[in-house]
Design a protein around this motif. Sequence first.
Motif: not given
Length: 531
Positions: A176-182, A329-334
Motif C-alpha cells: 500500500p505504501l509503494c502504491s501511494a507514492v506520487p 484517515g480523514s480526507e484521503g490520508d493514510m
Amino acid sequence: MAEPPAGPPPASASSEQTRLKGHIGHLTSHEETALIEFKKLSADQSLYRPETSTQRASHDDGTLVRYLRARRFVPQDALAQFKDTELWRKENNLDALYERIDIHDYQEARSVYPQWTGRRDKRGIPVYLYEVGKLDSKKMIAYSQATSKSKVKGPSPSRMLRLFALYENLTRFVMPLCSAVPGRVNPETPVDQSNNIVDISRVGLKQFWNLRSHMQDASQLATAHYPETLDRIFIIGAPSFFPTVWGWIKKWFDPITTSKIFILSQDQVKPTLSAFMDVSSIPKKYGGELDFECGMMPSIDPEIRKCLDLKNPKLEELFLTGPTRWVDGSEGDMVALSVGSIDGQPHKEAVATMHSWAVRTATGSSNFQRMHSDYFQRMDSNTDGASSLAYQPTAATSSRPQSRGDAQPQAAMQPPPPRQTQRATEVQPSASSMQRLQPAQLLNQQPQQANVTPAAAQAQLQNGAIPESKSTLPNGSVLKSQPAGMDGQVEVQNGGAGAPKSIVMPPPGLQRMETQYMTPATDPSELKNFQ
C-alpha cells in the motif's frame, strides 16, 4: 536433471507493459468476466462480501485478481485456492494474530527471511534482499529454539505463523505504501508484487541442505496463500553445485513462479539490476550506491520519505521493522499503525501519516475500473476474438487512447475524468504553493493529454459538452476542474482569507479518494483513539 534458468530476463521483462498484463486497470474482456464470475462464486460460498452503500467489500479487486492470475483466470480454480486460504486464515485467527504478535518475535523472523531495502524498482515495485550466507548454523539453531518457545500459537506450526506475519507486512504495509507514492507510472494499477535479490554466494552444499526446510516454508506459504506476490527473483553468486540443488528447489514453486527466477553470473549482476532499478537503489555490494545489507533498517527512498510525516523520529525503527498496517484517515490520508505486543502488553500506536496531498495525487485504487465504469465500455479489438477495455473519447477528445488489451505503450492512454461527486481535496498551502507549479513538477510522469486546443476545449465547456466541476473547500476556496486541453490542471480559486490566488494541483485523473486496495478493509473509526 533440468538445468536452472541461467542468464538475465529478456529486456522486455523490465517494461510496464510486460508487468501489467493481468493486473487491475489492464484486464482484457475475458479477464474482467472471470473476475465477475470469481466474485459471484466466492460470495455464494460466503468467502467474499460485495461492497454496499454502507460497507466496503471484504476483499479489494487487486487481491482477488492475484488469485485469478495464479490460476490463469479460471474462476473455479481460483476459488479453490481462495477458499483454502480463507479457511486457513480463519482457523489460525490470522487477522488477530498480526495485531498481537510479539514485536521481538516478529523482528527475529524478519532477520532470517528476505528484508525490504526501503527502495523500489523503476516501476514502483518494492525491492527485497536475502543474504542466505548470513544464516549460519548458530543463527538458525537460535531461531529454531526461540520459535519453539514462541507464544504465537494456532493449528499451523509456530514457525509458519511467524512467517505469515512477514507476508502480512508485505501486503498490508509495504505494498500500500509503494502504491501511494506520487510519480509512479501506471498509477491506476496498485503495486501487488515484490522483487527479490537472493544472494547465495559463500553458501556451501551442507548449509544449503540444512536450510532447505527453512527456505521451503517461505516458498510454499507464498505459493499457497499469497499467490502472485512475486515479480522477479534474481539469484546472485550461485555456486558450481547449484544445478544439483536446483532439482529440489524448483519443486517448491509452481511453474509460473519458477519462470520468474533468474540466475545471474557476476558480470550480469549490475547490468541486469540496473535495467530494473536505479543505481541509487542497488546495494553497493552489487555495483550500486545503496548502503544496505540484511540486518539493517530499510533505507527509505527519497520519494517515499517526502510523503511521510513520522509522528516521532524515534519511532522510525518500529515503523519499518515491526508489524505495521495502514488505516484510512480523514480526507484521503493514510495512517500507519504499529501493532503487536511488547512484553506481553498489547501495542497499537499511530506512527506515521501519508498526507492527502501525496495520497490523492498518487494512484487510482484497485477498484479503478469499477469507480469509473461509466467511462469504460467493451470493444472488440483483437482478431482472435478477445476483447479489451478502452476509455471512450468524449467530445473533448480527438483520438482514442490505446485499448487496455493492445500491446502499445501505455503512456498513450488517458485516465477517465473524475466524477463530479468526488470530495474536494483539502489543501493547506505553503508559501511555495503560491507559484503556478506545473503538474510535471509534482509528479515524475503524468498521463498524456488529449490533443485538444485550449480554444476548442473552452468552447465545449461553454456549450455544456464538458461539465465544469466546482467544490467548496473548508477555507472558502473553490476547487475547479479544467477540461482536457486546458493544461489538465485543477485550480483553487481564491475565496477565503489568506488563500493564494491559485494553486495548481495534479491532473484529476491521478487523484484518488480512498485507499481501497487494502485487504482486509480498514475501519477509519479505529483512529479516534489516536486523535
